[in-house]
Motif scaffolding. Structure first.
Motif, PDB file in Angstrom:
ATOM      1  N   ILE A  21     -27.433  17.423 -13.513  1.00 51.28           N
ATOM      2  CA  ILE A  21     -26.719  18.429 -14.309  1.00 51.28           C
ATOM      3  C   ILE A  21     -27.638  19.624 -14.574  1.00 51.28           C
ATOM      4  O   ILE A  21     -27.196  20.773 -14.571  1.00 51.28           O
ATOM      5  CB  ILE A  21     -26.200  17.834 -15.629  1.00 51.28           C
ATOM      6  CG1 ILE A  21     -25.151  16.750 -15.354  1.00 51.28           C
ATOM      7  CG2 ILE A  21     -25.617  18.911 -16.531  1.00 51.28           C
ATOM      8  CD1 ILE A  21     -23.857  17.232 -14.771  1.00 51.28           C
ATOM      9  N   GLY A  22     -28.920  19.370 -14.795  1.00 50.74           N
ATOM     10  CA  GLY A  22     -29.865  20.462 -14.991  1.00 50.74           C
ATOM     11  C   GLY A  22     -29.942  21.373 -13.777  1.00 50.74           C
ATOM     12  O   GLY A  22     -30.057  22.597 -13.904  1.00 50.74           O
ATOM     13  N   TYR A  23     -29.863  20.782 -12.585  1.00 44.01           N
ATOM     14  CA  TYR A  23     -29.856  21.568 -11.355  1.00 44.01           C
ATOM     15  C   TYR A  23     -28.599  22.429 -11.267  1.00 44.01           C
ATOM     16  O   TYR A  23     -28.645  23.579 -10.849  1.00 44.01           O
ATOM     17  CB  TYR A  23     -29.948  20.619 -10.157  1.00 44.01           C
ATOM     18  CG  TYR A  23     -29.794  21.312  -8.833  1.00 44.01           C
ATOM     19  CD1 TYR A  23     -30.809  22.103  -8.313  1.00 44.01           C
ATOM     20  CD2 TYR A  23     -28.625  21.164  -8.094  1.00 44.01           C
ATOM     21  CE1 TYR A  23     -30.662  22.740  -7.094  1.00 44.01           C
ATOM     22  CE2 TYR A  23     -28.470  21.798  -6.874  1.00 44.01           C
ATOM     23  CZ  TYR A  23     -29.489  22.588  -6.382  1.00 44.01           C
ATOM     24  OH  TYR A  23     -29.348  23.219  -5.174  1.00 44.01           O
ATOM     25  N   LYS A  25     -26.689  23.392 -13.842  1.00 36.11           N
ATOM     26  CA  LYS A  25     -26.404  24.124 -15.078  1.00 36.11           C
ATOM     27  C   LYS A  25     -26.358  25.646 -14.924  1.00 36.11           C
ATOM     28  O   LYS A  25     -25.410  26.269 -15.418  1.00 36.11           O
ATOM     29  CB  LYS A  25     -27.409  23.734 -16.161  1.00 36.11           C
ATOM     30  CG  LYS A  25     -27.121  24.354 -17.503  1.00 36.11           C
ATOM     31  CD  LYS A  25     -28.118  23.888 -18.554  1.00 36.11           C
ATOM     32  CE  LYS A  25     -27.822  24.520 -19.888  1.00 36.11           C
ATOM     33  NZ  LYS A  25     -28.740  24.033 -20.920  1.00 36.11           N
ATOM     34  N   LEU A  28     -23.172  26.503 -13.071  1.00 42.02           N
ATOM     35  CA  LEU A  28     -22.029  25.964 -13.812  1.00 42.02           C
ATOM     36  C   LEU A  28     -21.724  26.817 -15.036  1.00 42.02           C
ATOM     37  O   LEU A  28     -20.555  27.069 -15.353  1.00 42.02           O
ATOM     38  CB  LEU A  28     -22.308  24.513 -14.210  1.00 42.02           C
ATOM     39  CG  LEU A  28     -21.171  23.689 -14.779  1.00 42.02           C
ATOM     40  CD1 LEU A  28     -19.984  23.661 -13.822  1.00 42.02           C
ATOM     41  CD2 LEU A  28     -21.637  22.280 -15.080  1.00 42.02           C
ATOM     42  N   LEU A  29     -22.739  27.304 -15.713  1.00 40.38           N
ATOM     43  CA  LEU A  29     -22.521  28.186 -16.867  1.00 40.38           C
ATOM     44  C   LEU A  29     -21.819  29.477 -16.467  1.00 40.38           C
ATOM     45  O   LEU A  29     -20.929  29.954 -17.173  1.00 40.38           O
ATOM     46  CB  LEU A  29     -23.840  28.501 -17.561  1.00 40.38           C
ATOM     47  CG  LEU A  29     -24.393  27.413 -18.469  1.00 40.38           C
ATOM     48  CD1 LEU A  29     -25.808  27.755 -18.920  1.00 40.38           C
ATOM     49  CD2 LEU A  29     -23.492  27.191 -19.660  1.00 40.38           C
ATOM     50  N   LYS A  43     -19.317  32.157 -23.511  1.00 38.56           N
ATOM     51  CA  LYS A  43     -20.468  31.275 -23.472  1.00 38.56           C
ATOM     52  C   LYS A  43     -20.334  30.058 -24.378  1.00 38.56           C
ATOM     53  O   LYS A  43     -20.881  29.014 -24.081  1.00 38.56           O
ATOM     54  CB  LYS A  43     -21.722  32.058 -23.801  1.00 38.56           C
ATOM     55  CG  LYS A  43     -21.999  33.142 -22.781  1.00 38.56           C
ATOM     56  CD  LYS A  43     -23.360  33.736 -22.962  1.00 38.56           C
ATOM     57  CE  LYS A  43     -23.640  34.869 -22.028  1.00 38.56           C
ATOM     58  NZ  LYS A  43     -23.156  34.774 -20.689  1.00 38.56           N
ATOM     59  N   HIS A  47     -20.926  26.441 -22.664  1.00 39.58           N
ATOM     60  CA  HIS A  47     -21.970  25.524 -23.140  1.00 39.58           C
ATOM     61  C   HIS A  47     -21.380  24.194 -23.603  1.00 39.58           C
ATOM     62  O   HIS A  47     -21.981  23.141 -23.391  1.00 39.58           O
ATOM     63  CB  HIS A  47     -22.795  26.175 -24.251  1.00 39.58           C
ATOM     64  CG  HIS A  47     -23.780  27.159 -23.735  1.00 39.58           C
ATOM     65  ND1 HIS A  47     -24.984  26.795 -23.200  1.00 39.58           N
ATOM     66  CD2 HIS A  47     -23.737  28.511 -23.640  1.00 39.58           C
ATOM     67  CE1 HIS A  47     -25.648  27.854 -22.808  1.00 39.58           C
ATOM     68  NE2 HIS A  47     -24.904  28.928 -23.057  1.00 39.58           N
ATOM     69  N   VAL A  50     -20.698  22.185 -20.402  1.00 39.72           N
ATOM     70  CA  VAL A  50     -21.926  21.712 -19.752  1.00 39.72           C
ATOM     71  C   VAL A  50     -22.510  20.535 -20.539  1.00 39.72           C
ATOM     72  O   VAL A  50     -22.937  19.537 -19.962  1.00 39.72           O
ATOM     73  CB  VAL A  50     -22.955  22.846 -19.599  1.00 39.72           C
ATOM     74  CG1 VAL A  50     -24.319  22.312 -19.206  1.00 39.72           C
ATOM     75  CG2 VAL A  50     -22.465  23.860 -18.575  1.00 39.72           C
ATOM     76  N   ARG A  51     -22.498  20.638 -21.854  1.00 33.63           N
ATOM     77  CA  ARG A  51     -22.998  19.518 -22.674  1.00 33.63           C
ATOM     78  C   ARG A  51     -22.107  18.294 -22.514  1.00 33.63           C
ATOM     79  O   ARG A  51     -22.597  17.161 -22.457  1.00 33.63           O
ATOM     80  CB  ARG A  51     -23.090  19.936 -24.136  1.00 33.63           C
ATOM     81  CG  ARG A  51     -24.209  20.917 -24.368  1.00 33.63           C
ATOM     82  CD  ARG A  51     -24.278  21.382 -25.789  1.00 33.63           C
ATOM     83  NE  ARG A  51     -25.298  22.410 -25.934  1.00 33.63           N
ATOM     84  CZ  ARG A  51     -25.753  22.837 -27.080  1.00 33.63           C
ATOM     85  NH1 ARG A  51     -25.281  22.349 -28.209  1.00 33.63           N
ATOM     86  NH2 ARG A  51     -26.672  23.769 -27.121  1.00 33.63           N
ATOM     87  N   CYS A  54     -23.049  16.612 -19.340  1.00 36.99           N
ATOM     88  CA  CYS A  54     -24.280  15.822 -19.496  1.00 36.99           C
ATOM     89  C   CYS A  54     -23.986  14.467 -20.115  1.00 36.99           C
ATOM     90  O   CYS A  54     -24.450  13.435 -19.623  1.00 36.99           O
ATOM     91  CB  CYS A  54     -25.295  16.573 -20.346  1.00 36.99           C
ATOM     92  SG  CYS A  54     -26.085  17.944 -19.527  1.00 36.99           S
TER      93      CYS A  54
END
Length: 118
Positions: A21-23, A25, A28-29, A43, A47, A50-51, A54
């Motif tokens: 997910i960090g890759y 992110k 994706l944002l 935003k 966010h 995205v959370r 995760c």
């Protein structure tokens, strides 16, 4: 049950999805920011999703690891199984998220193509 195998399995089950997910992110944002209009504009909504991604990815990998982890064998067996389960959990979670994000993108693209013809 080997405590080391258990700890290694849980560590991989959490770290693997967070790395995936960090890759994703940053891009994706951007995509979610363009899609989120109501009720959480811009935003803030991006966010949130995205959370949520995760949490979904980590929870999926943890459920698989706790259900099917190799805790009684050798450390290498545990490591192999943990990596496989974390990859499977991440894949399923990210595939689900991608399909849900792509649907509105596809509708928007279709609307633009159909609107541009008239």
């Amino acid at each position: 049950m080997s405590e080391l195998n258990f700890i290694v399995t849980l560590f991989i089950a959490v770290l693997g999805p967070l790395l995936a997910i960090g890759y994703l992110k940053p891009i994706l944002l951007v995509v979610l920011d363009s899609l989120c209009v109501e009720p959480l504009p811009g935003k803030i909504g991006a966010h949130f999703w995205v959370r949520s991604a995760c949490v979904l990815a980590v929870a999926g990998a943890l459920v698989l690891a706790l259900s099917f982890g190799e805790f009684d064998g050798s450390l290498m067996q545990a490591l192999r199984r943990a990596l496989w389960l974390a990859a499977a959990g991440s894949f399923v979670s990210i595939a689900f998220i991608t399909s849900r994000v792509w649907a509105p993108v596809q509708r928007r693209l279709n609307a633009q193509l159909n609107g541009g013809r008239g």
